[in-house]
Design an enzyme around this catalytic site. Structure first.
Site, PDB file in Angstrom:
ATOM      1  N   ARG A  60      43.392  51.563  34.476  1.00  8.83           N
ATOM      2  CA  ARG A  60      42.961  50.300  33.869  1.00  8.83           C
ATOM      3  C   ARG A  60      43.686  50.082  32.564  1.00  8.83           C
ATOM      4  O   ARG A  60      44.095  51.030  31.902  1.00  8.83           O
ATOM      5  CB  ARG A  60      41.474  50.363  33.512  1.00  8.83           C
ATOM      6  CG  ARG A  60      40.532  50.272  34.645  1.00  8.83           C
ATOM      7  CD  ARG A  60      39.117  50.443  34.115  1.00  8.83           C
ATOM      8  NE  ARG A  60      38.477  49.158  33.880  1.00  8.83           N
ATOM      9  CZ  ARG A  60      37.860  48.472  34.836  1.00  8.83           C
ATOM     10  NH1 ARG A  60      37.791  48.933  36.053  1.00  8.83           N
ATOM     11  NH2 ARG A  60      37.303  47.314  34.574  1.00  8.83           N
ATOM     12  N   LYS A 109      33.207  42.216  31.865  1.00 12.49           N
ATOM     13  CA  LYS A 109      32.665  40.874  32.048  1.00 12.49           C
ATOM     14  C   LYS A 109      31.210  40.793  31.611  1.00 12.49           C
ATOM     15  O   LYS A 109      30.765  39.786  31.088  1.00 12.49           O
ATOM     16  CB  LYS A 109      32.783  40.477  33.520  1.00 12.49           C
ATOM     17  CG  LYS A 109      34.150  39.916  33.857  1.00 12.49           C
ATOM     18  CD  LYS A 109      34.221  39.459  35.304  1.00 12.49           C
ATOM     19  CE  LYS A 109      34.473  40.607  36.226  1.00 12.49           C
ATOM     20  NZ  LYS A 109      34.706  40.246  37.610  1.00 12.49           N
ATOM     21  N   GLU A 128      35.722  39.671  41.411  1.00  9.72           N
ATOM     22  CA  GLU A 128      34.365  39.265  41.767  1.00  9.72           C
ATOM     23  C   GLU A 128      34.059  38.028  40.930  1.00  9.72           C
ATOM     24  O   GLU A 128      34.216  38.065  39.710  1.00  9.72           O
ATOM     25  CB  GLU A 128      33.385  40.396  41.437  1.00  9.72           C
ATOM     26  CG  GLU A 128      31.983  40.029  41.837  1.00  9.72           C
ATOM     27  CD  GLU A 128      30.959  41.129  41.570  1.00  9.72           C
ATOM     28  OE1 GLU A 128      31.344  42.242  41.167  1.00  9.72           O
ATOM     29  OE2 GLU A 128      29.773  40.835  41.757  1.00  9.72           O
TER      30      GLU A 128
HETATM   31  P1  ATP Z   1      34.673  44.198  34.629  1.00 12.66           P
HETATM   32  O1  ATP Z   1      34.278  45.614  34.414  1.00 12.66           O
HETATM   33  O2  ATP Z   1      35.388  43.588  33.491  1.00 12.66           O
HETATM   34  O3  ATP Z   1      33.569  43.339  35.121  1.00 12.66           O
HETATM   35  P2  ATP Z   1      35.578  44.483  37.281  1.00 12.66           P
HETATM   36  O4  ATP Z   1      36.408  45.615  37.704  1.00 12.66           O
HETATM   37  O5  ATP Z   1      34.147  44.519  37.679  1.00 12.66           O
HETATM   38  O6  ATP Z   1      35.781  44.267  35.745  1.00 12.66           O
HETATM   39  P3  ATP Z   1      36.605  42.660  39.180  1.00 12.66           P
HETATM   40  O7  ATP Z   1      36.422  41.204  39.235  1.00 12.66           O
HETATM   41  O8  ATP Z   1      35.943  43.496  40.200  1.00 12.66           O
HETATM   42  O9  ATP Z   1      36.163  43.107  37.744  1.00 12.66           O
HETATM   43  O10 ATP Z   1      38.137  43.024  39.073  1.00 12.66           O
HETATM   44  C1  ATP Z   1      39.130  42.529  39.925  1.00 12.66           C
HETATM   45  C2  ATP Z   1      40.256  43.509  39.937  1.00 12.66           C
HETATM   46  O11 ATP Z   1      40.768  43.667  38.618  1.00 12.66           O
HETATM   47  C3  ATP Z   1      39.787  44.875  40.403  1.00 12.66           C
HETATM   48  O12 ATP Z   1      40.732  45.398  41.296  1.00 12.66           O
HETATM   49  C4  ATP Z   1      39.735  45.671  39.150  1.00 12.66           C
HETATM   50  O13 ATP Z   1      40.016  47.019  39.405  1.00 12.66           O
HETATM   51  C5  ATP Z   1      40.823  45.024  38.300  1.00 12.66           C
HETATM   52  N1  ATP Z   1      40.562  45.219  36.882  1.00 12.66           N
HETATM   53  C6  ATP Z   1      39.435  44.930  36.201  1.00 12.66           C
HETATM   54  N2  ATP Z   1      39.535  45.310  34.926  1.00 12.66           N
HETATM   55  C7  ATP Z   1      40.771  45.858  34.782  1.00 12.66           C
HETATM   56  C8  ATP Z   1      41.490  46.447  33.695  1.00 12.66           C
HETATM   57  N3  ATP Z   1      40.940  46.546  32.494  1.00 12.66           N
HETATM   58  N4  ATP Z   1      42.739  46.891  33.925  1.00 12.66           N
HETATM   59  C9  ATP Z   1      43.292  46.774  35.139  1.00 12.66           C
HETATM   60  N5  ATP Z   1      42.679  46.238  36.205  1.00 12.66           N
HETATM   61  C10 ATP Z   1      41.430  45.785  36.038  1.00 12.66           C
HETATM   62 MG    MG Z   2      34.275  45.086  40.052  1.00 13.35          MG
END
Ligand code: ATP
Ligand code: MG
Length: 539
Positions: free
Chosen positions: A256, A266, A31
């Site tokens: 994760r 983020k 995102e």
């Molecule tokens: P954050 O909580 O840091 O904002 P998010 O999951 O909202 O992370 P996205 O931009 O939606 O961030 O993530 C893109 C992809 O990366 C998604 O498929 C998410 O599951 C994966 N992802 C995010 N954080 C991790 C992590 N710590 N380990 C593995 N995959 C991750």
């Molecule tokens: Mg997300």
């Protein structure tokens, strides 16, 4: 085909063997609401890595269904970071590319009686959703006819209502044991400008509804995501089944990546940037890819770490020390050696005149790296802690009357310490032994310690930066993030450094000091810590 190395590959192998799919298509779905962090590197490792292994394709899919938080700046940063890691995407796709189709699918669901417009407020919807032990309560608007729903949904689209006044819900089962299936909201009203579609829309699809559609439209065969989406999979499948997708993409969840001493969200990282706790998204203490790159950590080391951490189905927290050990191993084999002294102390060799070149081995672990010449002279700097007037037991560095070898050069004996008015040592006067030159030592003089040094005539004044972890360690894990943040985590020292460090900027092993990135910042020569020389994490 190489053997499956994790459970995702096993599933893919089964799907291939059963003829359910022929070519593998994945997507990495950030995102654009912030910079990518090391957790995303793991997601890329899984999504791009799996596609590569199977000769398939991986798209870069921007999940931009949340207009108020998304920005083009983040889109650009995300692209840059993926490229830096070494991955290339087949296509760049945005959820917003599909807004029209996603909308038409919603009308289809409405026409088939599978979705309805609900007038309950977000609060009321939450309160009638039930709990794990109790079913939810059906909305009084659940019985609206498809015709009425269609009319209302179009009015929503046309801006007839304020945010939250109405929404579109999937008509599934308010008594489902899975709360995600209790008539989830699939469209909401949001009068917000979108970074790509501008003001065209005032209704936006919800992630759980949009994602399976976007996957399908891209031809995704395996939608690889993190474990928190496991409970959402029945909804993912519901959308695919009700809309008649064939072949239906298959969602598979993995754990994760969590690392101790780092924030991996983020939202928090953004807060640190906004409140000035760090210098920016690319601050070397940040777990963002921009921060890790700026820190001097090679992309290959990050991927190596992801590979070693493995792809599993159980959430766990990885020690930051493990990540650092992988980085250290990587650099140890590759980083050229160099010398810089922190808190410099002048060393004068009273019986030496002129200067000469000595051979300095670039990396003893890499014979191909060879050696380079450095200039030895009469006036040098050593590290203040390498000389002691009152040495503790087993001190192998320099003391009055004691001997030490200057790396790649000669053995010296300390004869005299010059002090200033306060008793602080400002200079050490030494005698050197001409026959003790490294590589051809016939002097018979014994010296236990080897000291690094720089030549006063050519040394650069450098700013040396060391870092603590941004968060206090696991003992504090339960505590609020703001209690654990280490605000005073950047430490600056004055150093004297070999000029060669700044002729070729990059990662070095500074002898006896650590792994550092050498670079110039305007007029300044900077040595910035990448990782410590040894694992001092658990001490
Ligand atoms: P954050 O909580 O840091 O904002 P998010 O999951 O909202 O992370 P996205 O931009 O939606 O961030 O993530 C893109 C992809 O990366 C998604 O498929 C998410 O599951 C994966 N992802 C995010 N954080 C991790 C992590 N710590 N380990 C593995 N995959 C991750
Ligand atoms: Mg997300």
């Amino acid at each position: 085909m190489a053997e499956a190395s994790n459970f995702i590959e096993q599933i893919i192998d089964e799907d291939l063997a059963a003829g359910k799919v022929s070519a593998i298509q994945t997507r990495f779905p950030p995102e654009p609401n912030g910079y990518l962090h090391i957790g995303h590197a793991k997601s890329m490792f899984v999504n791009f890595g799996t596609a590569l292994k199977y000769g398939g394709k991986c798209n870069l899919f921007f999940d931009d269904t949340n207009p108020s938080k998304e920005k083009t700046e983040y889109v650009d940063a995300i692209r840059r970071d993926i490229e830096w890691l070494g991955y290339s995407w087949a296509k760049e796709v945005y959820a917003s590319d599909f807004f029209d189709v996603i909308y038409r699918y919603a009308e289809q669901l409405i026409s088939e009686g599978k979705a309805y417009v609900c007038d309950l407020s977000p609060e009321e919807i939450k309160n009638t959703r039930g709990t794990l032990t109790e079913p939810g309560v059906e909305s009084p608007y659940r019985g609206r006819t498809p015709e009425e729903n269609l009319r209302l949904f179009r009015a929503m689209r046309d801006g007839a209502y304020a945010d939250g006044e109405k929404c579109l819900r999937a008509k599934i089962d308010m008594a489902s044991p899975n709360i995600n299936l209790r008539d989830p909201v699939i469209y909401r009203i949001l009068h917000a400008s979108h970074h790509r579609t501008g003001d065209k829309w005032c209704i936006y699809p919800m992630y759980d509804y949009a994602h399976p559609i976007c996957d399908y439209l891209q031809g995704v065969t395996h939608s690889l995501c993190t474990l928190e989406f496991e409970d959402h999979r029945p909804l993912y499948d519901w959308v695919g089944i009700e809309l008649g997708f064939s072949p239906k993409p298959r969602q598979i969840e993995f754990a994760r990546l969590n690392l101790t001493n780092l924030v991996m969200s983020k939202r928090y990282l953004k807060k640190l940037v906004e409140d000035g706790s760090v210098h920016g998204w690319d601050d070397p203490r940040m777990p963002t890819l921009a921060g890790l790159r700026n820190r001097g950590i090679p992309a290959e080391a990050i991927l190596d770490f992801c590979a070693r951490a493995g792809v599993t189905k159980a959430n766990s927290e990885c020690e930051i020390g493990y990540f650092e050990a992988v980085v250290r191993d990587y650099l140890n084999l590759r980083a050229p050696r160099a010398m810089a002294v922190v808190d410099p102390l002048k060393l004068t060799i009273t019986n030496y005149e002129g200067e000469e070149e000595v051979e300095f081995e670039v990396n003893q672990l890499d014979p191909a790296a060879g050696s380079r010449k450095i200039v030895f002279g009469k006036t040098l700097f050593i590290e203040r802690s390498d000389f002691s007037l009152d040495p503790p037991p087993k001190y192998h560095r320099l003391r009055l009357g004691g001997y030490a070898r200057l790396k790649s050069a000669y053995i010296v004996r300390a004869d005299e310490a010059v002090t200033d008015g306060t008793g602080k040592v400002v200079e050490v006067k030494c005698t050197y032994f001409p026959e003790s030159r490294s590589g051809s030592d016939t002097s018979g003089v014994k010296a236990k310690g080897v000291l690094h040094w720089v030549n006063a005539a050519t040394a650069k004044d450098a700013e040396l930066r060391r870092y603590d972890h941004l968060l206090r360690d696991a003992d504090y894990a339960g505590q609020d993030f703001s209690e654990r943040i280490v605000l005073d985590s950047e430490h600056i020292f004055a150093a004297k450094a070999e000029p060669a460090l700044f002729e070729k900027e990059g990662a070095y092993q500074l002898m006896r000091t650590g792994y550092y990135k050498a670079c110039r910042e305007g007029e300044k020569f900077v040595l910035s810590e990448i990782v410590s020389l040894k694992d001092n994490f658990n001490k």
